[in-house]
Scaffold this motif. Structure first.
Motif, PDB file in Angstrom:
ATOM      1  N   ASP A  31       0.876  -1.163   0.000  1.00 33.41           N
ATOM      2  CA  ASP A  31       0.000   0.000   0.000  1.00 33.41           C
ATOM      3  C   ASP A  31       0.918   1.219   0.000  1.00 33.41           C
TER       4      ASP A  31
ATOM      5  N   PHE B  95       0.529   4.215   0.218  1.00 32.48           N
ATOM      6  CA  PHE B  95       0.187   5.395   1.014  1.00 32.48           C
ATOM      7  C   PHE B  95       0.385   5.162   2.512  1.00 32.48           C
TER       8      PHE B  95
ATOM      9  N   TRP C 174      -0.660  14.321  -1.934  1.00 31.44           N
ATOM     10  CA  TRP C 174      -0.041  14.386  -3.258  1.00 31.44           C
ATOM     11  C   TRP C 174       1.340  14.995  -3.096  1.00 31.44           C
TER      12      TRP C 174
ATOM     13  N   ASN D 269       5.137   9.632  -0.398  1.00 32.73           N
ATOM     14  CA  ASN D 269       4.605   8.273  -0.326  1.00 32.73           C
ATOM     15  C   ASN D 269       5.469   7.353  -1.190  1.00 32.73           C
TER      16      ASN D 269
ATOM     17  N   ILE E  64       5.014   5.901  -3.933  1.00 37.42           N
ATOM     18  CA  ILE E  64       5.051   6.158  -5.381  1.00 37.42           C
ATOM     19  C   ILE E  64       6.048   7.281  -5.661  1.00 37.42           C
TER      20      ILE E  64
ATOM     21  N   GLU F  51       3.896   5.121 -15.544  1.00 40.79           N
ATOM     22  CA  GLU F  51       3.647   4.534 -14.218  1.00 40.79           C
ATOM     23  C   GLU F  51       2.544   3.491 -14.413  1.00 40.79           C
TER      24      GLU F  51
ATOM     25  N   GLN G 245      -0.009   0.726 -12.662  1.00 40.11           N
ATOM     26  CA  GLN G 245      -0.583   0.191 -11.433  1.00 40.11           C
ATOM     27  C   GLN G 245      -1.103  -1.180 -11.780  1.00 40.11           C
TER      28      GLN G 245
ATOM     29  N   TYR H 120      -2.780  -4.734 -10.604  1.00 40.44           N
ATOM     30  CA  TYR H 120      -3.610  -5.305  -9.549  1.00 40.44           C
ATOM     31  C   TYR H 120      -3.396  -6.812  -9.517  1.00 40.44           C
TER      32      TYR H 120
ATOM     33  N   PHE I 110      -1.045  -3.244  -3.982  1.00 38.05           N
ATOM     34  CA  PHE I 110      -0.881  -3.465  -5.415  1.00 38.05           C
ATOM     35  C   PHE I 110       0.540  -3.120  -5.831  1.00 38.05           C
TER      36      PHE I 110
ATOM     37  N   GLY J 207      -5.746  14.558  -9.506  1.00 35.79           N
ATOM     38  CA  GLY J 207      -5.878  14.150  -8.113  1.00 35.79           C
ATOM     39  C   GLY J 207      -7.263  13.632  -7.760  1.00 35.79           C
ATOM     40  N   SER J 208      -8.107  13.443  -8.769  1.00 34.63           N
ATOM     41  CA  SER J 208      -9.482  13.001  -8.490  1.00 34.63           C
ATOM     42  C   SER J 208      -9.578  11.478  -8.622  1.00 34.63           C
ATOM     43  N   ASP J 209     -10.755  10.954  -8.374  1.00 33.53           N
ATOM     44  CA  ASP J 209     -10.951   9.501  -8.520  1.00 33.53           C
ATOM     45  C   ASP J 209     -11.262   9.190  -9.988  1.00 33.53           C
TER      46      ASP J 209
ATOM     47  N   TYR K 285     -10.139   6.909 -11.839  1.00 31.70           N
ATOM     48  CA  TYR K 285     -10.281   5.489 -12.145  1.00 31.70           C
ATOM     49  C   TYR K 285     -11.763   5.086 -12.088  1.00 31.70           C
TER      50      TYR K 285
ATOM     51  N   GLN L  72      -0.274   5.219 -16.514  1.00 28.98           N
ATOM     52  CA  GLN L  72      -0.254   6.679 -16.593  1.00 28.98           C
ATOM     53  C   GLN L  72       0.977   7.067 -17.411  1.00 28.98           C
TER      54      GLN L  72
END
Lengths: 286, 184
Positions: free
Chosen positions: B21, B23, B29, B33, B35, B64, B66, B68, B78, B117-119, B121, B143
């Motif tokens: 994880d 974070f 941001w 972290n 990332i 980048e 991600q 899963y 992940f 910075g929003s959701d 996904y 990304q």
């Protein structure tokens, strides 16, 4: 900032399903976020990873079950979705430093160490953030003299004690060293049922103090994490919850004594208005 | 949000990975972290040993991923991989890892400013894809960072492209524009 109401929904979902096969993806769904985004905002709001929070809540509830019931350890473990006694014991030891079987045989776990369900009040408090970054402070050994009481009701008992101590301090002023005033809470084993000891005190110059009601307490050399609690004393538990459940495990350190030391500088804590900032020190094992 | 469908050939990425994880340490941001730390490690390697990675395909573009894994839904952990694309592998430094992405069809979105910075996904996977009659297998997303990304301190002026791999189009799906009519 994350939407704390949505994070709360994920927390509700955890609480409703502590004995069910909950996943972090399920927590994200409950909040209405994608998994990736949820991991980020949950951490922002709680300072825990979702999985860590779920595990700590489950382990804490198993502890309560072990203390309150005669259920076998393995049955409690299975009830809370630990798939083997070994996995359970390992996770339990990591959180509480003893094995579940040792605790059953009369071991003691301070209830401060049981992760409470985080409420919206916790999340709002964490989001203010002022007290989240402690600094380490060292203190030399000293001798405290003061008045002690057993606290069951935070606000009433402590206020009364501070009023009495203010009188003593005024009467015996020359026998105290000019310096900080301390409130020391001692959460001795069993405090959950009997209350905790609370000492309102100041440093003595080393000489004997003549007041008959005064308690002397030698303080060892300490390394403490210093936090600030903002708000009414009734909300002190929000700060303590954060310190015990989030900051200590994250920092990888343990408390050396079951003490919460309030440090008031040269002034007595305000007698009537408890909406203040209190400096709190937690002694650490170094 | 601007979008397009693109087909890509196999892509070879060289870079560094993290699993967990990200974070855990810090969720803002920032570069604090996992990332951010991964990017810092990779960019430090690139700037010091630029010549040790051969056959660069396009300078100033980095990716980048991600990824899963099977356990990701249970634990929220992940894989994150950051890297650059190369034409072929030759004398790869031992510190570097490789990802080979199969030829695929992607829905590509340009995220701008606050969208980064929003959701995004959720917006893509739960809204855009089903409305356009696509499905994602949720195994990974990409990304793509080029000169339009101005750093985490300047998200407002930045653009990041997201590549969402698509499963084959559903047989009875309709295209984006006619969806509303068909539902009415």
């Amino acid at each position: 900032m994350p939407d704390l109401a949505l994070i709360s929904k994920a927390i509700d979902f955890v609480e409703d399903n502590l004995q069910e096969p909950v996943t972090v993806a399920g927590m994200a769904d409950a909040a209405g976020y994608s998994l990736y985004y949820f991991c980020r905002v949950f951490n922002q709001a709680t300072h825990h990873t979702p999985y860590d929070y779920l595990m700590r809540r489950r382990l804490s509830e198993t502890t309560r079950a072990l203390l309150r019931t005669d259920q076998k350890i393995i049955d409690v473990a299975l009830d809370y979705q630990f798939n083997s006694p070994e996995t359970y014991s390992r996770a339990f030891k990591r959180m509480f430093d003893i094995q579940p079987s040792q605790m059953r045989k009369g071991g003691y776990i301070d209830s401060h160490r049981l992760m409470p369900r985080l409420t919206l009040a916790h999340l709002e408090y964490i989001s203010q953030g002022q007290y989240l970054k402690p600094v380490l402070v060292e203190s030399e050994p000293c001798q405290l003299a003061g008045l002690m009481t057993l606290v069951r009701d935070d606000e009433r008992d402590r206020l009364q004690l501070w009023q009495l101590f203010a009188e003593e301090l005024a009467r015996l002023q020359e026998q105290f060293k000019p310096g900080p005033i301390y409130g020391v809470a001692n959460y001795a084993e069993g405090w959950e049922s009997s209350g905790y000891q609370y000492l309102a005190a100041a440093e003595t110059g080393g000489q004997t103090i003549s007041g008959t009601a005064l308690v002397l307490k030698p303080m060892p050399r300490l390394t403490c994490a210093r936090f600030f609690h903002k708000g009414p004393i009734a909300d002190l538990s929000l700060t303590l919850d954060y310190i015990y459940h989030t900051w200590l495990p994250k920092a990888g350190v343990s408390a050396s004594h079951p003490w919460v030391i309030e440090h008031y500088g040269h002034d007595l804590p305000p007698a009537s208005d408890w909406q203040s900032t209190i400096e709190i020190r937690i002694p650490l094992i170094t | 949000m601007e979008s397009k469908i693109v087909e890509t050939q196999q892509m070879i990425l060289v870079g560094l990975g993290f699993y967990g994880d990200p974070f855990r340490l810090s969720a803002g941001w920032t570069e604090e972290n996992e990332i951010g730390r991964l990017w810092n490690r990779f960019m430090a390697f690139l700037s010091q040993h630029h010549d040790r990675i051969k056959h660069f395909k396009g300078e100033r573009v980095a990716y980048e991923l991600q990824i899963y894994h099977e356990d990701t839904p249970r634990t929220g952990e992940f894989e994150v991989f950051v890297g650059v694309e190369v034409e072929e592998l030759e004398d790869l430094p031992i510190e570097m890892s490789v990802k080979i992405l199969p030829p695929a069809t992607y829905a590509v979105f340009a995220l701008e400013g606050e969208q980064i910075g929003s959701d995004w996904y959720l917006m893509i996977a739960a809204e855009w894809l089903p409305q356009a009659g696509y499905e994602s297998d949720h195994k990974y997303s990409i990304q793509r960072y080029d000169e339009r990304f101005k750093g985490v301190e300047n998200l407002a002026e930045s653009v990041v492209e997201v590549y969402m791999p698509l499963s084959p189009r559903l047989p009875n799906s309709r295209n984006h524009g006619s969806l509303k009519n068909s539902e009415a």
